[in-house]
Each structure stands twice: as structure tokens, then as C-alpha cells.
Design an enzyme around this catalytic site. Structure first.
Site, PDB file in Angstrom:
ATOM      1  N   GLU A  40       0.839  -1.211   0.000  1.00 34.13           N
ATOM      2  CA  GLU A  40       0.000   0.000   0.000  1.00 34.13           C
ATOM      3  C   GLU A  40       0.872   1.260   0.000  1.00 34.13           C
ATOM      4  OE1 GLU A  40      -3.965  -0.989   2.495  1.00 34.13           O
ATOM      5  OE2 GLU A  40      -2.070  -1.624   3.393  1.00 34.13           O
ATOM      6  N   GLU A 119      22.112   9.882  28.270  1.00 37.55           N
ATOM      7  CA  GLU A 119      21.742   9.294  26.969  1.00 37.55           C
ATOM      8  C   GLU A 119      22.906   8.456  26.462  1.00 37.55           C
ATOM      9  OE1 GLU A 119      21.225  12.691  24.386  1.00 37.55           O
ATOM     10  OE2 GLU A 119      19.984  13.688  25.883  1.00 37.55           O
ATOM     11  N   LYS A 121      25.803   7.395  24.212  1.00 30.29           N
ATOM     12  CA  LYS A 121      26.665   8.175  23.312  1.00 30.29           C
ATOM     13  C   LYS A 121      26.946   7.307  22.089  1.00 30.29           C
ATOM     14  CE  LYS A 121      31.118  10.625  23.353  1.00 30.29           C
ATOM     15  NZ  LYS A 121      31.472  10.166  22.052  1.00 30.29           N
ATOM     16  N   ASP A 123      28.286   6.038  18.656  1.00 24.82           N
ATOM     17  CA  ASP A 123      29.561   6.234  17.977  1.00 24.82           C
ATOM     18  C   ASP A 123      29.310   6.414  16.488  1.00 24.82           C
ATOM     19  OD1 ASP A 123      32.210   6.541  17.762  1.00 24.82           O
ATOM     20  OD2 ASP A 123      32.729   4.423  17.947  1.00 24.82           O
ATOM     21  N   TYR A 235      19.498  14.784  19.156  1.00 22.46           N
ATOM     22  CA  TYR A 235      19.561  15.004  20.596  1.00 22.46           C
ATOM     23  C   TYR A 235      19.719  16.448  21.050  1.00 22.46           C
ATOM     24  CZ  TYR A 235      24.435  14.541  19.156  1.00 22.46           C
ATOM     25  OH  TYR A 235      25.622  14.660  18.487  1.00 22.46           O
ATOM     26  N   LYS A 323      32.971   7.670  29.433  1.00 18.68           N
ATOM     27  CA  LYS A 323      33.477   6.744  28.411  1.00 18.68           C
ATOM     28  C   LYS A 323      33.764   5.378  29.013  1.00 18.68           C
ATOM     29  CE  LYS A 323      35.206   7.832  24.786  1.00 18.68           C
ATOM     30  NZ  LYS A 323      35.444   8.651  23.611  1.00 18.68           N
ATOM     31  N   CYS A 417      47.713 -20.682  -4.547  1.00 21.98           N
ATOM     32  CA  CYS A 417      46.548 -20.825  -3.673  1.00 21.98           C
ATOM     33  C   CYS A 417      46.881 -21.781  -2.521  1.00 21.98           C
ATOM     34  CB  CYS A 417      45.373 -21.359  -4.478  1.00 21.98           C
ATOM     35  SG  CYS A 417      43.996 -21.885  -3.456  1.00 21.98           S
ATOM     36  N   CYS A 420      44.853 -25.239  -3.184  1.00 19.17           N
ATOM     37  CA  CYS A 420      45.062 -26.171  -4.299  1.00 19.17           C
ATOM     38  C   CYS A 420      46.445 -26.063  -4.923  1.00 19.17           C
ATOM     39  CB  CYS A 420      43.986 -25.978  -5.360  1.00 19.17           C
ATOM     40  SG  CYS A 420      44.130 -24.414  -6.226  1.00 19.17           S
ATOM     41  N   CYS A 435      42.397 -17.178  -6.667  1.00 20.26           N
ATOM     42  CA  CYS A 435      42.757 -18.482  -7.183  1.00 20.26           C
ATOM     43  C   CYS A 435      41.806 -18.696  -8.361  1.00 20.26           C
ATOM     44  CB  CYS A 435      42.515 -19.549  -6.112  1.00 20.26           C
ATOM     45  SG  CYS A 435      42.479 -21.194  -6.806  1.00 20.26           S
ATOM     46  N   CYS A 440      39.384 -25.821  -7.708  1.00 17.52           N
ATOM     47  CA  CYS A 440      39.970 -25.661  -6.366  1.00 17.52           C
ATOM     48  C   CYS A 440      38.983 -26.187  -5.310  1.00 17.52           C
ATOM     49  CB  CYS A 440      40.272 -24.193  -6.109  1.00 17.52           C
ATOM     50  SG  CYS A 440      40.788 -23.863  -4.417  1.00 17.52           S
TER      51      CYS A 440
END
Ligand code: IVH
Length: 679
Positions: A40, A119, A121, A123, A235, A323, A417, A420, A435, A440
Site C-alpha cells: 500500500e 543518553e 553516546k 559512535d 539530541y 566513556k 593458492c 590447491c 585463485c 579448487c
């Protein structure tokens, strides 16, 4: 007169539709409580699109269609902030919080009786959002605190950012001019998904969610930002014309009322002991949040008092960041291992002296790609700094060079690789090494793992251990071999009794009925995940048809660029893959798509032609004309250039017509366009 009345009514209707869409967008993204279905919602949005294509002059910047609509920019313009965008002093533990409080109490006697709001914090990345008469008109990054970068077009793509306030038409009246500050971030899960997608497409991955949010917001192409699942929490009020509440608690509620996304975890506390307690409680709780939180912000609730307390440098005295000890440790890099992905990409990882980070023992961490090791000059035997943020996989920040003994070894990427032993290759301009051996075994195991995964063929019970067994016993040499597995063969394998063998065969059998889009996603074509597979299945009826589509036609599908188009064509051209397809077909694993009626693979009459549309056509709306051209394989562009084949022109054509004349571009009316395809 009649026409004017008609237009007036249409504009009113458009406004009403926009209000509705903005409101439902808010219910869905901010409140997480939709009241209508996605279908909708799309219908409403389509109605707006229809009116706007017919009347491009009516498009406004706050229209919900403009969240992804704008063109890339060349660079970001600098914008001055209306008030300095400040940062915060840090408190590392409860003692620092008490010292902060005691200093304040000496400065102002009101501090003794004050209350606080704390509140999470987040990052992320600070942004400043400007609203005039309720309309989002500009948004900037923090920059140096005085001047930031104008990232308005990118911010508009964030679904939780209100383009217009209040979101609910019954809401309060916002101030004439309002500037708010918030944090743009990416959820941990979205960060991990994005990195897997980037890795799959052999692009550089991001280090952490913060750096992802910053990188995504600073993309010059807003459609890239739009694909990044960015989020926002607001905020602070930076500036306002008119009255605004003067406590933090009330301001958060005030912003929420306008429809801004505001944290639900703000807590109002009346004394310092409670504040410290709550911050300590959050030290563990924060891991349950979908985004990264590196501390709590403690704010004096009375903002008049907070302002009166003044600043120290760039930090207001009235708030402080509590912190958490950084989840960063130093440990020794014992060695470097290399994983082989299903497309053959080699990814190095660190083998570490086991170390405890925040209660989790870490023994390994990704090293992204070989360039990363060289750029950071990471050597085997180095002490390395390691960080774990939330539930995000730990990552290496870099080596500690000061403690080197001289015994450390510079790492050389493998030339063969590790699985293999075949030589590896690097494509010019790409960071990844591959590879390229189609046989492989490690690639095959990863391929099987992908083929049977949930969004693909969803074969329950076939995990990595069984995949390894099937490959090492030679029972499975490609994914199609799953469908010819026999009970007797399985019973030979370690740990397979009759019941387990039957269950596995049943699960494989059930997967024969999976849809075409799932099978396309399961093939493991570079860059073709669930989303692209769904798009493709809309255009083709089966894999035979998909194998015949030209790169050019693939590119005309929205969301498919030249790289993916080429990867699809390469995949189908590969003889080993052709064999897999033959075997799948023979085994009856050959779904047909209901939707794939558009027959993209068949040479269509308008393919190889580029169109531009201008003016009003007698019968078709702008959107219908565009769809008509695309359905017949043509491309539609916005501007006339030398590459344009046809300009479709209607009434009141505008400057495009002159440009087309000057470039000798053929001009068609509606009848001419229909005539091109014989309709
Ligand atoms: S208040 C003067 N509240 O943390 C007010 N900041 O280390 C300063 N941040 O630059 C900001 N969540 O980018 C505030 N709830 C929150 C926050 C928050 C994250 C960031 C913000 C600021 C940095 C300060």
C-alpha cells in the site's frame, strides 16, 4: 478557469499524498510500527511519482520521491554553522564524574540541586539539520565545529530523517527556523552485511561502523548513500527562532513530537549517585543495542544553568561523556593465514596470541586484503593493537612499532593458492588476489556452502562439515552433483547413519522446487546476491534465457551496472558453469519465473537506442512513456547529448527540443514512438 481549478485540486491531492507518505514512513522507520502494508505504501508513493512526472514543476525538495532522486555532485560546499558545534569532555570512570560535579558545584550553587539526563553516546558522526517552516532545507557535517560540509542530498536518503515537520499533520507547529543536531550511524548488523557485500564485489571493506557511516555520508553519488542503511538519532537544538523548552528532557520530547527520531533510552535522574550507577549498568547493556555506543552522555537537565556554566575550550561544562574503557588490547601476531572464498578471492587473516577483550577470547582477526597488511606495515611477530567494538568482529588497528626487536618478518602474499597450489592472479586495478582454478576444492566447499544457504537453495542440515566431507570424498565435484547423490554413497561417509542420509536426501529433494530467483542467487555469480537475483528473475523465464542476455541488455536493468553485467555474462560463458547448468537441467532443477515475462533476452525493438522525453504527450504520462521505452529495451536519459537517438517531444517541450535540433537528434511524437515498435 476550469483548468486552474483542476490544477489546484491536483496540487492539494499531491500535498495530501506527501503528508500521508511522510507519516507512514515515520511509522515504519522511526516508530517501527507500520499501519499499512509495504504494498500500500508503494502504491501511495507511485501516485506521487505519477503526478510529479506529469508536472515536474511541482516537485518540491521535501517530496518523499526526492530521498534518492538527486544527481551526483562534484564536491561538497562548505557551510557555516549557526552556533558552534561543540564536543564533550571525557570522564573515564566514576571518580572523574565526581570531580566534574565538584568543580561545577563551586562555580554555581544551583548545581547542588540539579537533575540530569543521561543518553547513550552513539559512535557515529555529528550532523546539523536546518528546517525552515518545517521543511528540511540543509544538512551539514560537523567539520571543525564552525564550518561543515553540505551533505543535504545524502542526508535526504536517510529514511528516519523527517523531510518535513511535524510528520503527523495533527502535530504541534514547529518554529519558523529550527536547527537540530544528531548523530548519523549504521547498525552493527548493517555494517557487517555491507562489508560482506563489498568483499564479495572485491571492493575495499570498512574498518568499523563509525568509519562506514562517515564514508557513506560523504559519497558524491547519493544513490550510493541511499544503499547504505544509514540511521539517525537527534539530541540537541542548536538554534531556533521562537520559544523552545529549556530542559533537556522536555527538548527530547519536543523533538520527538515533531517526528524526529530520538533515543528511547534517555533517563532522567535526580542525583549523582544514580547517574553513576546508571552509567555503570549500561557498560554491559550497551552490547544489546543494535548500534555501537562508546559511552553515556551526562547532561545537566536545566539548560539555562548549563549555558551559564560556560565552556572550557570547545567543551561545554554542563555535560560530560562517561566513556567506557576502550575494548582495545595489544597482542602478538603469530602468523597470517589465508582464506579462499567461493569466487576464489584470497583473504588474509591474523593468527593471534589468544587475548581477552571485554570477556571474549580472540584468536583471529581479519586483515581485509594484502594491501592492508602492506599499508599498515604489519609484520609477523609484531605486537598489534586490536579492537573489538560491540559484537562486531575484532579488527586490527595496526602494529606497535616501538617494541620491534628486529626479528619480525615482512609478510609476502602467497603466489599459489593455499588450498590447491595453483598460481594466483591479480586483476589490474583491483586489490584482490584470486585463485582462478575452477577445480579448487576450497572454492568448491565455499560454493556449496553458499548454494545451500538460507537465501539460496536452503538445504537444511547441509553445513560446512558435510560440505567438506562431500568434496573430499569426491562425491561432489560441483553443486549439481548434490542432486544425484545416492543413499549408499552417503552411508560410506563418517558419521552417516541411515536416518541422517535420508534426511539430507529429503532436504536436497525439497530444494528442487525453489524459485528461479533463489537458484540465480545460489549460483554464486560475482555481485549477484538476493536483490539482484530477484531483479533478474523479473526479466527472464529461466536460466537458458538468462544465459542469452547481452551485457548491454543486462545493464539496462535498474541496479545492474557494467561490472555485474559482465560478471553474469562471464559466468554463463564459462564451460565449467555450462556443464553445471546442463546437469541441473537434467536433474530437474530448472525453475521458471512467473514474473519473467518481459523477455529481456530476446532482441527487443528499441534496444541500443537512447531516448530523452520532453513536454506533455497526448495519452501517455511521463512515467508511462519511460516504462514503455524500457519495456522495449530502450534507455531513457534526462539530458540530450550526442549519444541521444531520439527526443520524444510533446506539448510545451522546453529547451531540450532546441538542443536536439542543434545536435541533429531525431524527434518523435507519441505516434512516432509507438510506430517504432509497430504498435
Ligand atoms: S551531546 C555540547 N549527545 O559524541 C553537546 N553527543 O564526544 C555535545 N554523541 O560530538 C553533544 N551521542 O557526535 C551528545 N546523545 C548524545 C550523543 C553525542 C553521540 C557524539 C557527538 C559529539 C561526541 C562528543
Amino acid at each position: 478557469m476550469v483548468r486552474e481549478m483542476d490544477e489546484k485540486r491536483q496540487i492539494e491531492r499531491l500535498e495530501e499524498l506527501r503528508r500521508e507518505v511522510n507519516f507512514h514512513n515515520y511509522r515504519y522507520h522511526v516508530l517501527d510500527d507500520p499501519v499499512i502494508s509495504d504494498y500500500e505504501f508503494d502504491l501511495l508513493l507511485n501516485k506521487i511519482r505519477q503526478i510529479e512526472t506529469d508536472h515536474p514543476g511541482w516537485i518540491t525538495t521535501d517530496s518523499p520521491t526526492q530521498r534518492v532522486g538527486s544527481q551526483p555532485t562534484e564536491r561538497f560546499i562548505r557551510v557555516a554553522h549557526p552556533a558552534p558545534i561543540l564536543s564533550l569532555a571525557n570522564a573515564f570512570g566514576s571518580q572523574d564524574v565526581r570531580t566534574w560535579y565538584e568543580r561545577l558545584a563551586k562555580l554555581d550553587e544551583r548545581v547542588a540541586g540539579t537533575d540530569y539526563v543521561i543518553e547513550p553516546k552513539i559512535d557515529g558522526l555529528s550532523v546539523v539539520l536546518h528546517y525552515r517552516e518545517g521543511i528540511f532545507v540543509q544538512g551539514a557535517t560537523r567539520g571543525n565545529g564552525q564550518v561543515g560540509e553540505d551533505v543535504t542530498i545524502n542526508l535526504r536518503t536517510i529514511p528516519t530523517l523527517p523531510l518535513r515537520i511535524p510528520v503527523d499533520s495533527k502535530g504541534p507547529v514547529p518554529p519558523q527556523y529550527l536547527v537540530v543536531r544528531g548523530e548519523v550511524f549504521i547498525n552493527k548488523k548493517d555494517f557487517e552485511d555491507l562489508n560482506s557485500r563489498l568483499q564479495e564485489a572485491e571492493k575495499k571493506t570498512y574498518l568499523n561502523p563509525r568509519n562506514t557511516a562517515a564514508g557513506s555520508l560523504r559519497q558524491l553519488d547519493p544513490s550510493l548513500t541511499a544503499s547504505r542503511s544509514l540511521n539517525l538519532l537527534v539530541y540537541e537544538i542548536v538554534a531556533a527562532e521562537g520559544e523552545v523548552p529549556n530542559t533537556q528532557l522536555e527538548r527530547l520530547a519536543y523533538l520527538r513530537n515533531f517526528g524526529f527520531p530520538v533515543t528511547q533510552y534517555a533517563v532522567h535522574l535526580r542525583n549523582l549517585d544514580d547517574v553513576i550507577n546508571e552509567c555503570e549498568n549500561w557498560a554491559q547493556r550497551r552490547y544489546q543495542l543494535p548500534y555501537e555506543v562508546d559511552g553515556m552522555v551526562i547532561k545537566i537537565n536545566d539548560l539555562e544553568l548549563a549555558t551559564d556554566l560556560g565552556f572550557v575550550g570547545k567543551d561545554p561544562r554542563g555535560a560530560i561523556a562517561y566513556k567506557y574503557p576502550s575494548q582495545e588490547v595489544i597482542t602478538q601476531l603469530l602468523g597470517i593465514g589465508v582464506n579462499v572464498g567461493r569466487t576464489g578471492v584470497l583473504t588474509p587473516y591474523a593468527i593471534l596470541e589468544p587475548v581477552d577483550i571485554g570477556g571474549v577470547i580472540v584468536k583471529q582477526a581479519t586483515l581485509h586484503n594484502f594491501d592492508f597488511i602492506a599499508e599498515k606495515d604489519i609484520r609477523i611477530g609484531d605486537q598489534v593493537r586490536l579492537k573489538r567494538a560491540g559484537e562486531v568482529i575484532p579488527y586490527i588497528i595496526g602494529p606497535v612499532t616501538g617494541t620491534r626487536t628486529g626479528e619480525e618478518l615482512v609478510y609476502k602474499p602467497p603466489s599459489v593458492c593455499p588450498a590447491c597450489g595453483q598460481p594466483v592472479e591479480n586483476l589490474p586495478g583491483e586489490v584482490a588476489w584470486y585463485c582462478v582454478n575452477a577445480a579448487c576444492p576450497e572454492q568448491l566447499i565455499r560454493n556449496l556452502e553458499h548454494f545451500v544457504s538460507r537465501g539460496a537453495m536452503d538445504i537444511i542440515g547441509l553445513g560446512i562439515r558435510i560440505a567438506k566431507q562431500l568434496v573430499s570424498s569426491d562425491l561432489v565435484n560441483d553443486v549439481a552433483d548434490l542432486y544425484t547423490l545416492k543413499r549408499v554413497d552417503l552411508l560410506e561417509l563418517d558419521g552417516f547413519a541411515e536416518k541422517k542420509a535420508d534426511n539430507l536426501l529429503d532436504a536436497i529433494d525439497v530444494s528442487r522446487g525453489r524459485s528461479l530467483e533463489r537458484l540465480i542467487a545460489a549460483l554464486g555469480i560475482r555481485g549477484v546476491g538476493e536483490v539482484v537475483a530477484t531483479d533478474l528473475a523479473r526479466y527472464v523465464v529461466d536460466l537458458d534465457m538468462l544465459s542469452q542476455v547481452t551485457v548491454e541488455n543486462l545493464e539496462s536493468i535498474e541496479g545492474i551496472g557494467p561490472n555485474i553485467g559482465q560478471a553474469i555474462a562471464d559466468w554463463f560463458a564459462n564451460p565449467a558453469n555450462k556443464k553445471v547448468l546442463r546437469k541441473l537441467k537434467a536433474a530437474g532443477v530448472w525453475p521458471r519465473s512467473e514474473a519473467g515475462k518481459q523477455e529481456l533476452g530476446v532482441e527487443r525493438s528499441l534496444s541500443k537506442h537512447t531516448f530523452v522525453i520532453t513536454g506533455t504527450l497526448p495519452n501517455l504520462s511521463r512515467q508511462q512513456t519511460k516504462e514503455f521505452i524500457q519495456e522495449h529495451g530502450g534507455k531513457v536519459k534526462n539530458t540530450v547529448s550526442k549519444k541521444t537517438n531520439y527526443l520524444v517531444a510533446g506539448k510545451n517541450p522546453g529547451s531540450k527540443l532546441e538542443k536536439a535540433h542543434s545536435l541533429n537528434v531525431a524527434i518523435l511524437d507519441e505516434g512516432g514512438l509507438l510506430g517504432l515498435v509497430g504498435e
